[in-house]
Write a protein that holds these residues in place. Structure first.
Motif, PDB file in Angstrom:
ATOM      1  N   THR A   1      49.635   5.604  93.779  1.00  0.00           N
ATOM      2  CA  THR A   1      49.015   4.641  92.880  1.00  0.00           C
ATOM      3  C   THR A   1      47.532   4.504  93.204  1.00  0.00           C
ATOM      4  OG1 THR A   1      51.105   3.439  92.752  1.00  0.00           O
ATOM      5  CG2 THR A   1      49.144   2.252  92.042  1.00  0.00           C
ATOM      6  N   GLY A   2      46.704   4.684  92.173  1.00  0.00           N
ATOM      7  CA  GLY A   2      45.268   4.530  92.328  1.00  0.00           C
ATOM      8  C   GLY A   2      44.874   3.070  92.203  1.00  0.00           C
ATOM      9  N   PRO A   3      43.577   2.752  92.227  1.00  0.00           N
ATOM     10  CA  PRO A   3      42.471   3.716  92.275  1.00  0.00           C
ATOM     11  C   PRO A   3      42.228   4.229  93.691  1.00  0.00           C
ATOM     12  CG  PRO A   3      41.618   1.467  92.217  1.00  0.00           C
ATOM     13  CD  PRO A   3      43.109   1.352  92.102  1.00  0.00           C
ATOM     14  N   GLY A   4      41.354   5.213  93.774  1.00  0.00           N
ATOM     15  CA  GLY A   4      40.917   5.714  95.070  1.00  0.00           C
ATOM     16  C   GLY A   4      41.816   6.772  95.674  1.00  0.00           C
ATOM     17  N   VAL A   5      42.768   7.301  94.884  1.00  0.00           N
ATOM     18  CA  VAL A   5      43.648   8.354  95.404  1.00  0.00           C
ATOM     19  C   VAL A   5      42.835   9.635  95.619  1.00  0.00           C
ATOM     20  CG1 VAL A   5      45.572   9.877  94.775  1.00  0.00           C
ATOM     21  CG2 VAL A   5      45.757   7.418  94.391  1.00  0.00           C
ATOM     22  N   ASP A   6      43.035  10.305  96.767  1.00  0.00           N
ATOM     23  CA  ASP A   6      42.371  11.583  97.028  1.00  0.00           C
ATOM     24  C   ASP A   6      43.415  12.650  97.368  1.00  0.00           C
ATOM     25  OD1 ASP A   6      43.099  11.180  99.675  1.00  0.00           O
ATOM     26  OD2 ASP A   6      41.111  10.517 100.294  1.00  0.00           O
ATOM     27  N   VAL A   7      42.926  13.847  97.654  1.00  0.00           N
ATOM     28  CA  VAL A   7      43.834  14.976  97.889  1.00  0.00           C
ATOM     29  C   VAL A   7      44.775  14.700  99.067  1.00  0.00           C
ATOM     30  CG1 VAL A   7      43.852  17.376  98.697  1.00  0.00           C
ATOM     31  CG2 VAL A   7      42.354  16.705  96.815  1.00  0.00           C
ATOM     32  N   GLY A   8      44.272  14.056 100.099  1.00  0.00           N
ATOM     33  CA  GLY A   8      45.129  13.729 101.242  1.00  0.00           C
ATOM     34  C   GLY A   8      46.272  12.811 100.838  1.00  0.00           C
ATOM     35  N   ASP A   9      45.966  11.836  99.985  1.00  0.00           N
ATOM     36  CA  ASP A   9      47.022  10.926  99.506  1.00  0.00           C
ATOM     37  C   ASP A   9      48.065  11.697  98.698  1.00  0.00           C
ATOM     38  OD1 ASP A   9      45.642   8.661 100.535  1.00  0.00           O
ATOM     39  OD2 ASP A   9      44.399   8.601  98.714  1.00  0.00           O
ATOM     40  N   VAL A  10      47.597  12.658  97.884  1.00  0.00           N
ATOM     41  CA  VAL A  10      48.536  13.452  97.070  1.00  0.00           C
ATOM     42  C   VAL A  10      49.488  14.213  97.989  1.00  0.00           C
ATOM     43  CG1 VAL A  10      48.743  15.385  95.445  1.00  0.00           C
ATOM     44  CG2 VAL A  10      46.944  13.647  95.116  1.00  0.00           C
ATOM     45  N   PHE A  11      48.951  14.857  99.014  1.00  0.00           N
ATOM     46  CA  PHE A  11      49.820  15.602  99.935  1.00  0.00           C
ATOM     47  C   PHE A  11      50.791  14.663 100.649  1.00  0.00           C
ATOM     48  CE2 PHE A  11      46.829  19.480 100.467  1.00  0.00           C
ATOM     49  CZ  PHE A  11      47.386  20.040  99.330  1.00  0.00           C
TER      50      PHE A  11
ATOM     51  N   LEU B   1      44.955  12.192  87.960  1.00  0.00           N
ATOM     52  CA  LEU B   1      45.984  11.559  87.119  1.00  0.00           C
ATOM     53  C   LEU B   1      46.360  10.189  87.676  1.00  0.00           C
ATOM     54  CD1 LEU B   1      48.227  11.405  84.999  1.00  0.00           C
ATOM     55  CD2 LEU B   1      49.563  12.990  86.371  1.00  0.00           C
ATOM     56  N   ALA B   2      46.562  10.109  88.995  1.00  0.00           N
ATOM     57  CA  ALA B   2      46.917   8.809  89.594  1.00  0.00           C
ATOM     58  C   ALA B   2      45.800   7.794  89.350  1.00  0.00           C
ATOM     59  CB  ALA B   2      47.175   8.981  91.089  1.00  0.00           C
ATOM     60  N   ASN B   3      44.558   8.243  89.484  1.00  0.00           N
ATOM     61  CA  ASN B   3      43.430   7.322  89.278  1.00  0.00           C
ATOM     62  C   ASN B   3      43.276   6.946  87.807  1.00  0.00           C
ATOM     63  OD1 ASN B   3      42.772   7.151  92.001  1.00  0.00           O
ATOM     64  ND2 ASN B   3      41.647   9.092  91.924  1.00  0.00           N
ATOM     65  N   HIS B   4      43.602   7.876  86.913  1.00  0.00           N
ATOM     66  CA  HIS B   4      43.601   7.558  85.477  1.00  0.00           C
ATOM     67  C   HIS B   4      44.642   6.479  85.175  1.00  0.00           C
ATOM     68  CE1 HIS B   4      44.263   8.094  81.146  1.00  0.00           C
ATOM     69  NE2 HIS B   4      45.539   8.248  81.437  1.00  0.00           N
ATOM     70  N   LEU B   5      45.858   6.652  85.695  1.00  0.00           N
ATOM     71  CA  LEU B   5      46.927   5.682  85.395  1.00  0.00           C
ATOM     72  C   LEU B   5      46.591   4.294  85.925  1.00  0.00           C
ATOM     73  CD1 LEU B   5      50.138   7.828  86.027  1.00  0.00           C
ATOM     74  CD2 LEU B   5      49.224   7.055  83.822  1.00  0.00           C
ATOM     75  N   ALA B   6      45.839   4.252  87.020  1.00  0.00           N
ATOM     76  CA  ALA B   6      45.480   2.947  87.607  1.00  0.00           C
ATOM     77  C   ALA B   6      44.691   2.093  86.618  1.00  0.00           C
ATOM     78  CB  ALA B   6      44.677   3.161  88.885  1.00  0.00           C
TER      79      ALA B   6
END
Ligand code: 0L1
Ligand code: MG
Length: 259
Positions: free
Chosen positions: A116-126, A210-215
């Motif tokens: 869940t965003g905002p502020g999600v980055d690649v590390g969070d995705v992994f 996408l996560a940041n968009h949904l936020a």
């Protein structure tokens, strides 16, 4: 002028139900904004959920130059993956259920925890991802001649129709996703090749977007969901008898067949 989002959501659902090409919304509505387009997309999802549909995940589209050039559109788009759209293990796509389907390869993230965003980055995705698998998406624009503007395709849930998910996954970190290769074949002929970097530099960065968009809408990605990062090559028509195959360097291969 205010837009009746539910009216246009019903319009698009009728195109799906009746397997009928529709004039683009922007040929009938002046100045359809991106926000209105996502509101139509959300209204359609709610109508389908009322009908008993479930959400299996979410998707990005138009994240590669190949796709943006093919469709004449210059920005990524976000949509929903419905439970009923996930194909069975046979990979058979019933063409008569669709309008003018096309197929394209996809890198798919299967989430183990929420993102869940905002502020999600690649590390969070992994951290949130259980597995990365290969896939093939069947897209089927509800618009005449598969032709649309950016707001049109957003309202139309980014042309989502079906998806085939592969079985040979890797854990996050199991391969460098930017150099992960894909060879896409239709009826045995190679129609496109790409690496993961074709997806805005990094497929995981697409999922973060996408996560940041949904936020923005107070929404997030949920555990168990599939997330498609977008096609790295252009899409090809699927007819009865067509066999599409995506061969990935670390994710095995995925096949669909038009029946
Ligand atoms: O090709 C299209 O219909 C554009 C919408 C996005 C499709 C996709 O890349 O999944
Ligand atoms: Mg796609």
């Amino acid at each position: 002028m205010s837009i009746d989002h539910v009216k246009w959501a019903r319009y698009l659902i009728a195109g799906v139900d009746e397997r009928r090409e529709l004039p683009a919304i922007t040929t009938q509505v002046d100045d359809l904004s991106i926000d209105d387009a996502y509101a139509i997309q959300a209204a359609a999802l709610n109508l389908l959920i009322d009908r008993g549909e479930g959400v299996a995940g979410a998707k990005l589209g138009l994240t590669s130059v190949a796709k943006q050039q093919q469709m004449g559109v210059d920005a990524p788009v976000y949509g929903w993956v419905l439970e009923s759209s996930v194909l069975p293990a046979t990979g058979e796509v019933v063409v008569e259920e669709l309008i003018h389907p096309r197929i394209e390869p996809e890198i798919v993230f299967r989430l183990g925890s929420d993102l869940t965003g905002p502020g999600v980055d690649v590390g969070d995705v992994f951290d949130a991802t259980d597995e990365i698998v290969g896939g093939i998406e069947v897209i089927d624009s509800r618009y005449e001649a598969f032709s649309f503007t950016l707001p049109d395709v957003i309202a139309d849930n980014t042309s989502a129709a079906r998806v085939m998910i592969g079985t040979d996954g890797i854990r996050p970190g199991g391969a460098d996703l930017t150099t992960l290769g894909c060879v896409f074949e239709v009826d045995g002929a190679v129609t496109g090749t790409a690496t993961g970097a074709a997806l805005l530099g990094d497929p995981a960065a697409c999922v973060a977007m996408l996560a940041n968009h949904l936020a923005r809408y107070g929404q997030g990605l949920e555990p168990g969901w599939l997330v498609m990062a977008g096609a790295a090559t252009d899409a090809r028509p699927l007819a009865v008898g067509t066999v599409g195959r995506a061969r990935y360097s670390h994710l095995g291969s995925v096949t669909v067949k038009g029946v």
